[in-house]
Design an enzyme around this catalytic site. Structure first.
Site, mmCIF file in Angstrom:
data_model
loop_
_atom_site.group_PDB
_atom_site.id
_atom_site.type_symbol
_atom_site.label_atom_id
_atom_site.label_comp_id
_atom_site.label_asym_id
_atom_site.label_seq_id
_atom_site.Cartn_x
_atom_site.Cartn_y
_atom_site.Cartn_z
ATOM 1 N N ASP A 111 -9.375 -59.885 76.687
ATOM 2 C CA ASP A 111 -8.527 -60.927 76.108
ATOM 3 C C ASP A 111 -7.461 -61.342 77.119
ATOM 4 O O ASP A 111 -6.636 -60.528 77.530
ATOM 5 C CB ASP A 111 -7.866 -60.414 74.831
ATOM 6 C CG ASP A 111 -7.324 -61.533 73.957
ATOM 7 O OD1 ASP A 111 -6.890 -62.562 74.509
ATOM 8 O OD2 ASP A 111 -7.332 -61.368 72.724
ATOM 9 N N HIS A 122 -10.529 -63.725 73.554
ATOM 10 C CA HIS A 122 -9.777 -64.135 72.379
ATOM 11 C C HIS A 122 -10.723 -64.789 71.375
ATOM 12 O O HIS A 122 -10.589 -65.960 71.011
ATOM 13 C CB HIS A 122 -8.650 -65.084 72.792
ATOM 14 C CG HIS A 122 -7.476 -65.048 71.868
ATOM 15 N ND1 HIS A 122 -6.736 -63.898 71.654
ATOM 16 C CD2 HIS A 122 -6.911 -66.002 71.088
ATOM 17 C CE1 HIS A 122 -5.771 -64.155 70.797
ATOM 18 N NE2 HIS A 122 -5.862 -65.424 70.434
ATOM 19 N N SER A 158 -4.710 -63.213 66.062
ATOM 20 C CA SER A 158 -3.806 -63.798 67.042
ATOM 21 C C SER A 158 -2.418 -63.954 66.434
ATOM 22 O O SER A 158 -1.813 -62.968 66.035
ATOM 23 C CB SER A 158 -4.385 -65.125 67.543
ATOM 24 O OG SER A 158 -3.683 -65.572 68.677
#
Length: 425
Positions: free
Chosen positions: A376, A405, A294
């Site tokens: 995601d 995610h 991320s």
């Protein structure tokens, strides 16, 4: 004593029972009609929606759905009754990107969600974000100025975290004039010798860190850093208070100022972390990797692009990709500066070009391992592909289609195995 023993046993039973809660009996399953979820432009994708209970279709479920390019659905409906528990929807895309079908089912007063996202010529995606003419010069000058400040490294042994093979320290070092210090957890093999190194950069948030003694125990130096200029061994409540207070939405701070935006000192700090690793007498001066997911995936790309001493990177669902895609109504990457935080601000638009993973990706020169999921919703695959397609260095992409995610175990294992292989070179 008997009463205390009974209380302890009751508490243990509660913990065990809580640990056994896993998944949901009712699920919303959305399935594209191709196993690889990949389609050519203008080809129809058929999504089959099923609401199941205990793995059997649940008749009479009520659903809402969205269908269309991710973040920009073109068809929405609410209150659709699935008489036999299933529904099929068909759609296509004329341009490269991802077609998402997102469903909410309402059963027994509760809401359950499911989604699937079909890829349309993702290899053809290119970033919308513009590359400033002075992009490389700006970062070279920024780092040159930062490195005029001595690192002033500090190390504190953490005996309770040391292992049979590694000593573990809390460390800190200076970043840039007025930028404060970076803190992290350093692990160094106890056996005398020279070792490869791995820098772990963090995802978004405010938290403590445990360090990495698991990737290659006794065989590698690891440094896991925080980005907020505070020690990483404090009580959890300190981080919770900061996350909900002074550091809430830190990624938006000063985003209209190229030199003062929050990520300026973060990026500089990540590069000073490389300086710190290279200053260690135990570092072998050879393999030096950087990895994260991320926000950490973005910082992995950025660090590798800016420092030639980095020899490989591994980035999982990288953020900060293609901010300006918003202006073409295409999915932009987290933190979605324009989608959520003020629309078409020209000053912000000019600044965030210097903080776009897609622009750094152009300057990657070392091998990389990349992975993300099509589902995601935080870092849309459209944004990540736009950055990935800019990379000309050796690269591997490992999509795990259903993941959002988060990771599957197989994904985590493959990620770690690739890193270990690189460290042994």
């Amino acid at each position: 004593m008997k009463r205390i023993s009974c209380l302890c046993w009751a508490l243990l039973c509660c913990i065990v029972l809580q640990a056994q809660i896993r998944g949901q009996e009712i699920r919303v399953v959305v399935s594209p009609d191709r196993a690889d979820w990949v389609y050519g432009l203008n080809e129809k994708c058929t999504f089959t929606i099923r609401v199941v209970k205990a793995q059997n279709v649940l008749p009479g479920a009520v659903i809402d759905y969205e269908l269309g390019p991710e973040m920009y659905p073109t068809e929405t409906k609410t209150g659709v009754v699935l008489k036999d528990g299933t529904l099929t929807l068909r759609a296509s895309m004329k341009k490269p990107g991802f077609l998402r079908c997102k469903v909410k089912a309402h059963v027994g007063g509760k809401t359950y969600e499911g989604l699937a996202t079909a890829a349309y010529a993702p290899e053809e995606l290119r970033p919308v974000s513009q590359l400033p003419d002075d992009f490389q010069a700006y970062w070279a000058e920024t780092l040159q100025k930062a490195r005029q400040l001595p690192l002033d490294p500090r190390m504190r042994l953490l005996p309770e975290r040391c292992t049979a093979t590694d000593n573990v320290y809390e460390v800190s070092f200076q970043t840039k004039p007025g930028g404060g210090r970076f803190y992290g957890i350093l692990s160094i093999p106890k056996k005398e010798g020279k070792y490869p190194a791995l820098l772990r950069v963090p995802g978004a948030g405010v938290r403590p860190y445990a360090g990495d003694t698991y990737t290659a125990p006794g065989r590698v130096i690891t440094l896991e850093v925080g980005i907020h200029g505070i020690p990483v061994t404090l009580e959890q409540g300190v981080y919770d208070d900061l996350a909900n207070g002074a550091l809430s939405n830190y990624w938006t701070f000063r985003r209209d100022d190229r030199d003062a935006i929050y990520y300026n000192r973060v990026i500089v700090g990540a590069l000073r972390a490389v300086d710190f690793i290279c200053s260690l007498p135990q570092f072998n001066g050879k393999a030096l990797g950087v990895t994260g997911s991320s926000q950490g995936g973005a910082l992995s790309v950025i660090t590798a692009a800016l420092d030639s001493r980095v020899t490989f990177l591994a980035a999982v669902h990288p953020a900060l990709c293609d901010h300006e895609a918003y202006f073409e109504q295409r999915a932009c990457g987290w933190p979605h500066y324009f989608f959520y935080y003020g629309g078409a601000d020209e000053k912000v638009r000019q600044v965030v070009r210097y903080y776009d993973t897609a622009n750094f990706a152009r300057f990657i020169r070392v091998p990389g391992w990349y992975s993300w999921g099509y589902n995601d919703e935080v870092c849309p695959p459209t944004s990540m592909y736009a950055a990935y397609n800019q990379i000309e260095a050796p690269k591997e992409l490992h999509p795990y289609l259903e993941t959002g995610h988060y990771w599957y175990q197989e994904q985590w294992d493959a990620w770690q195995a690739w890193i270990q292989e690189q460290l042994e070179k």
